[in-house]
Write a protein that holds these residues in place. Structure first.
Motif, PDB file in Angstrom:
ATOM      1  N   ALA A 141       0.863  -1.346  -0.017  1.00  0.00           N
ATOM      2  CA  ALA A 141       0.103   0.011  -0.001  1.00  0.00           C
ATOM      3  C   ALA A 141       0.857   1.223  -0.101  1.00  0.00           C
ATOM      4  O   ALA A 141       0.467   2.170  -0.585  1.00  0.00           O
ATOM      5  N   LYS A 142       2.025   1.087   0.653  1.00  0.00           N
ATOM      6  CA  LYS A 142       2.743   2.188   0.675  1.00  0.00           C
ATOM      7  C   LYS A 142       3.595   2.368  -0.551  1.00  0.00           C
ATOM      8  O   LYS A 142       3.554   3.599  -1.272  1.00  0.00           O
ATOM      9  N   ARG A 143       3.875   1.519  -1.381  1.00  0.00           N
ATOM     10  CA  ARG A 143       4.647   1.463  -2.707  1.00  0.00           C
ATOM     11  C   ARG A 143       3.415   2.231  -3.732  1.00  0.00           C
ATOM     12  O   ARG A 143       3.774   2.804  -4.593  1.00  0.00           O
ATOM     13  N   LEU A 144       2.407   1.654  -3.798  1.00  0.00           N
ATOM     14  CA  LEU A 144       1.411   1.653  -4.905  1.00  0.00           C
ATOM     15  C   LEU A 144       0.897   3.270  -4.802  1.00  0.00           C
ATOM     16  O   LEU A 144       0.578   3.805  -5.727  1.00  0.00           O
ATOM     17  N   GLN A 145       0.790   3.968  -3.714  1.00  0.00           N
ATOM     18  CA  GLN A 145       0.022   5.176  -3.341  1.00  0.00           C
ATOM     19  C   GLN A 145      -0.819   5.484  -4.399  1.00  0.00           C
ATOM     20  O   GLN A 145      -1.203   6.586  -4.959  1.00  0.00           O
ATOM     21  N   ASN A 146      -1.979   4.641  -4.074  1.00  0.00           N
ATOM     22  CA  ASN A 146      -3.370   4.703  -4.819  1.00  0.00           C
ATOM     23  C   ASN A 146      -4.421   4.813  -3.803  1.00  0.00           C
ATOM     24  O   ASN A 146      -4.747   3.886  -3.086  1.00  0.00           O
ATOM     25  N   PRO A 147      -5.074   5.886  -3.604  1.00  0.00           N
ATOM     26  CA  PRO A 147      -6.269   6.200  -2.686  1.00  0.00           C
ATOM     27  C   PRO A 147      -7.137   5.192  -2.995  1.00  0.00           C
ATOM     28  O   PRO A 147      -8.284   5.229  -2.034  1.00  0.00           O
ATOM     29  N   SER A 148      -7.531   4.778  -4.132  1.00  0.00           N
ATOM     30  CA  SER A 148      -8.708   3.866  -4.683  1.00  0.00           C
ATOM     31  C   SER A 148      -8.621   2.506  -4.168  1.00  0.00           C
ATOM     32  O   SER A 148      -9.885   1.720  -4.290  1.00  0.00           O
ATOM     33  N   LEU A 149      -7.437   1.896  -4.063  1.00  0.00           N
ATOM     34  CA  LEU A 149      -7.230   0.746  -3.838  1.00  0.00           C
ATOM     35  C   LEU A 149      -7.606   0.430  -2.154  1.00  0.00           C
ATOM     36  O   LEU A 149      -7.598   1.090  -1.378  1.00  0.00           O
ATOM     37  N   ARG A 150      -8.027  -1.044  -2.215  1.00  0.00           N
ATOM     38  CA  ARG A 150      -8.551  -1.358  -0.798  1.00  0.00           C
ATOM     39  C   ARG A 150      -7.781  -2.564  -0.214  1.00  0.00           C
ATOM     40  O   ARG A 150      -7.432  -3.353  -1.060  1.00  0.00           O
ATOM     41  N   TYR A 151      -7.570  -2.606   1.172  1.00  0.00           N
ATOM     42  CA  TYR A 151      -6.739  -3.442   1.713  1.00  0.00           C
ATOM     43  C   TYR A 151      -7.506  -4.087   2.991  1.00  0.00           C
ATOM     44  O   TYR A 151      -8.174  -3.592   3.801  1.00  0.00           O
ATOM     45  N   VAL A 152      -7.141  -5.176   3.110  1.00  0.00           N
ATOM     46  CA  VAL A 152      -7.490  -5.959   4.394  1.00  0.00           C
ATOM     47  C   VAL A 152      -6.232  -6.346   5.121  1.00  0.00           C
ATOM     48  O   VAL A 152      -5.484  -7.170   4.617  1.00  0.00           O
ATOM     49  N   VAL A 153      -5.875  -6.145   6.472  1.00  0.00           N
ATOM     50  CA  VAL A 153      -4.647  -6.731   7.189  1.00  0.00           C
ATOM     51  C   VAL A 153      -5.066  -7.361   8.370  1.00  0.00           C
ATOM     52  O   VAL A 153      -5.698  -6.749   9.221  1.00  0.00           O
ATOM     53  N   MET A 154      -4.770  -8.715   8.599  1.00  0.00           N
ATOM     54  CA  MET A 154      -5.059  -9.602   9.485  1.00  0.00           C
ATOM     55  C   MET A 154      -4.041  -9.993  10.173  1.00  0.00           C
ATOM     56  O   MET A 154      -3.317 -10.579   9.922  1.00  0.00           O
ATOM     57  N   ALA A 155      -4.053  -9.418  11.462  1.00  0.00           N
ATOM     58  CA  ALA A 155      -3.043  -9.550  12.353  1.00  0.00           C
ATOM     59  C   ALA A 155      -1.524  -9.467  11.901  1.00  0.00           C
ATOM     60  O   ALA A 155      -0.689  -9.981  11.849  1.00  0.00           O
ATOM     61  N   GLY A 156      -1.514  -8.309  11.207  1.00  0.00           N
ATOM     62  CA  GLY A 156      -0.253  -8.056  10.204  1.00  0.00           C
ATOM     63  C   GLY A 156       0.732  -6.984  10.683  1.00  0.00           C
ATOM     64  O   GLY A 156       1.624  -6.640  10.232  1.00  0.00           O
ATOM     65  N   CYS A 157      -0.162  -6.062  11.785  1.00  0.00           N
ATOM     66  CA  CYS A 157       0.857  -4.923  12.377  1.00  0.00           C
ATOM     67  C   CYS A 157       1.710  -5.620  13.462  1.00  0.00           C
ATOM     68  O   CYS A 157       1.252  -6.044  14.371  1.00  0.00           O
ATOM     69  N   THR A 158       2.990  -5.495  13.212  1.00  0.00           N
ATOM     70  CA  THR A 158       3.912  -6.007  14.135  1.00  0.00           C
ATOM     71  C   THR A 158       4.033  -4.966  15.506  1.00  0.00           C
ATOM     72  O   THR A 158       3.626  -3.721  15.404  1.00  0.00           O
ATOM     73  N   SER A 159       4.723  -5.391  16.517  1.00  0.00           N
ATOM     74  CA  SER A 159       4.907  -4.457  17.691  1.00  0.00           C
ATOM     75  C   SER A 159       5.842  -3.060  17.141  1.00  0.00           C
ATOM     76  O   SER A 159       5.446  -2.133  17.609  1.00  0.00           O
TER      77      SER A 159
END
Length: 237
Positions: A141-159
């Motif tokens: 998501a950081k690389r694509l820099q596209n505000p229209s794309l959609r994402y789901v992050v499941m237990a993916g944010c590290t400490s």
């Protein structure tokens, strides 16, 4: 950041699970199933919705449907099939070996950019990542820099992402849903990341109370599957 998910999780865990299961049955019988691709199609259909599933690390080293001593069976095949129960096509690309997350994020960025170049509306693409796959999703998501794309992050944010030591995903764009189980001690809510990144088109954060930690996303539980499908559908044309 925009409105919250239109799905059913706000009505409590028990009701959510029962209604989600019923909805999955109704959706499965009422809508044609999407195709499943093991690689990115060279000529994607421009009138279809796509869900790209980015699996957890254990599959890199143990193969499809591995068994964790702590969390049990990772039912990869069931998860992919459940995501394809609506008309959305599912891209489920397997990583092999101890994949570098930054290199794989570069790969996903190239493939998704190619899909958009072929005419797939970005709002019809949802990147869904679990655990290491969730972290890869943030990097993408950081690389694509596209505000229209959609994402789901499941237990993916590290400490490190949570407390700000790792800011390699900061500056990301798009609409992002974060999901965790209350007992998880490996992946965490992305709410602190969202708070640092007000430029996001939309952000929502969900905590389930199954108590199975990382293992909650090892199986195709209708509670989270339905939320992914709803999030994907919410922005589609």
């Amino acid at each position: 950041m925009g409105k919250s998910s239109r799905c059913i999780y706000r009505y409590g865990d028990l009701i959510r699970s029962m209604v989600a299961a019923l909805l999955m049955v109704l959706i499965s019988s009422a809508a044609p199933a999407g195709e499943v691709f093991s690689t990115f199609p060279k000529t994607p259909a421009t009138d279809q919705r796509y869900i790209i599933y980015v699996h957890g690390r254990i599959i890199e080293t143990e193969g499809v449907d591995p068994v964790s001593p702590r969390f049990g069976l990772y039912a990869y095949g069931d998860i992919v099939a459940a995501l394809a129960r609506t008309e959305a096509h599912v891209i489920a690309h397997l990583r092999v070996g101890d994949t570098d997350p930054f290199h794989y994020a570069d790969f996903l960025t190239e493939e998704i950019t190619a899909m958009i170049s072929h005419g797939v509306p970005p709002q019809n693409i949802t990147l869904v990542g679990f655990s290491k796959g969730g972290y890869i999703t943030l990097l993408t998501a950081k690389r694509l820099q596209n505000p229209s794309l959609r994402y789901v992050v499941m237990a993916g944010c590290t400490s490190g992402v949570v407390d700000g030591r790792d800011r390699r995903a900061d500056g990301l764009q798009g609409s992002i849903l974060s999901m965790v189980d209350v007992a998880d001690d490996l992946g965490f809510s992305c709410a602190p990341l969202f708070a640092r990144n007000p430029q996001l088109s939309q952000a929502d954060d969900m905590t389930f109370h199954a108590g199975t930690a990382h293992g909650f996303f090892y199986r195709a539980d209708p509670a989270w599957i339905n939320e992914v499908l709803c999030w994907s559908e919410a922005g589609a044309t």
